[in-house]
Design a protein around this motif. Structure first.
Motif, PDB file in Angstrom:
ATOM      1  N   ALA A  80      11.779 -12.940   4.897  1.00 51.98           N
ATOM      2  CA  ALA A  80      10.138 -12.499   5.464  1.00 51.98           C
ATOM      3  C   ALA A  80       9.829 -13.581   6.337  1.00 51.98           C
ATOM      4  N   ASP A  81      10.918 -14.933   6.597  1.00 49.97           N
ATOM      5  CA  ASP A  81      10.571 -15.264   7.600  1.00 49.97           C
ATOM      6  C   ASP A  81      11.422 -15.230   9.404  1.00 49.97           C
ATOM      7  N   THR A  82      11.673 -13.777   9.009  1.00 55.27           N
ATOM      8  CA  THR A  82      11.054 -13.169  10.467  1.00 55.27           C
ATOM      9  C   THR A  82      10.454 -11.365  10.418  1.00 55.27           C
ATOM     10  N   VAL A  83       9.659 -11.943   9.649  1.00 50.49           N
ATOM     11  CA  VAL A  83       9.134 -10.739   9.671  1.00 50.49           C
ATOM     12  C   VAL A  83       7.754 -10.188  10.746  1.00 50.49           C
ATOM     13  N   TYR A  84       7.234 -11.223  11.887  1.00 53.97           N
ATOM     14  CA  TYR A  84       6.969 -11.500  12.934  1.00 53.97           C
ATOM     15  C   TYR A  84       7.457 -11.041  14.116  1.00 53.97           C
ATOM     16  N   GLU A  85       8.206 -11.229  14.305  1.00 59.47           N
ATOM     17  CA  GLU A  85       9.983 -10.348  15.035  1.00 59.47           C
ATOM     18  C   GLU A  85       9.025  -9.177  15.489  1.00 59.47           C
ATOM     19  N   LEU A  86       8.496  -8.487  14.032  1.00 62.79           N
ATOM     20  CA  LEU A  86       8.352  -6.965  14.250  1.00 62.79           C
ATOM     21  C   LEU A  86       7.541  -6.656  14.827  1.00 62.79           C
ATOM     22  N   TYR A  87       6.274  -7.576  15.340  1.00 61.95           N
ATOM     23  CA  TYR A  87       4.525  -7.364  15.023  1.00 61.95           C
ATOM     24  C   TYR A  87       4.274  -7.817  16.637  1.00 61.95           C
ATOM     25  N   THR A  88       3.540  -7.344  17.235  1.00 63.90           N
ATOM     26  CA  THR A  88       2.969  -8.265  19.107  1.00 63.90           C
ATOM     27  C   THR A  88       1.964  -9.693  18.246  1.00 63.90           C
ATOM     28  N   GLU A  89       2.349 -10.215  20.339  1.00 63.90           N
ATOM     29  CA  GLU A  89       1.650 -11.578  19.540  1.00 63.90           C
ATOM     30  C   GLU A  89       0.107 -11.840  19.164  1.00 63.90           C
ATOM     31  N   ASP A  90      -0.446 -10.793  19.140  1.00 63.25           N
ATOM     32  CA  ASP A  90      -1.916 -10.479  18.478  1.00 63.25           C
ATOM     33  C   ASP A  90      -1.967  -9.874  17.335  1.00 63.25           C
ATOM     34  N   ALA A  91      -1.640  -9.057  16.795  1.00 61.65           N
ATOM     35  CA  ALA A  91      -1.112  -8.397  15.983  1.00 61.65           C
ATOM     36  C   ALA A  91      -2.225  -8.806  14.261  1.00 61.65           C
TER      37      ALA A  91
END
Length: 158
Positions: A41-52
């Motif tokens: 889960a610590d890598t999920v952010y990679e799937l989002y845009t910067e302003d998600a």
């Protein structure tokens, strides 16, 4: 999100994305749940845009990639379950411009928080997503989860 808002999010007459985009968006949705289910889960952010923005049941929406990264780090280092598995289905994606899409999918979460290994789903819900095509490929710009059915037991999920 109310039932009316859910129904208005994607109308049946909206133009479906191309087959190639459908495959990529489906992979993105599946990758998200796979990472959570398998301790990444610590890598999920990679799937989002910067302003998600990520809206889950309970807490205030997470705004920005950094907030999503921190949430993922917390889940990965302190999971409130022994085992969790998400099953996604009924993926539907429509075009929202040349480099944008909207989508919905059903999420069924099976969770063992207390060692009982119940086969009854913890909850069934629906994600409503907005996607943006970036230089790195499709990314999630916003996700809003709405619970449709719940087992009834509670667990503190950040």
């Amino acid at each position: 999100m109310s039932i009316t808002e859910q129904n208005d999010f994607i109308a049946a007459s909206d133009e479906l994305v191309s087959d190639a985009d459908y495959l990529q968006l489906s992979r993105l949705v599946t990758e998200h749940v796979w990472r959570v289910d398998n301790g990444h889960a610590d890598t999920v952010y990679e799937l989002y845009t910067e302003d998600a923005e990520l809206s889950l049941v309970g807490p205030a929406p997470l705004k920005g990639r950094d907030a999503i990264r921190e949430w993922g780090r917390h889940i990965a280092s302190n999971p409130p379950w022994k085992t969790i598995r998400h099953v996604v289905s009924d993926m539907h994606f429509v075009s929202d411009g040349p480099d944008a899409a909207r989508g919905t999918h059903v999420v069924i979460a099976f969770m063992d928080a207390d060692g009982t290994r119940s086969a009854v789903p913890w909850n069934v819900g629906e994600d409503h997503d907005r996607f943006v095509r970036t230089d790195e490929g499709w990314r999630i710009a916003s996700r809003s989860f709405g619970a449709l059915f719940e087992r009834g037991d509670t667990i503190d999920i950040p």
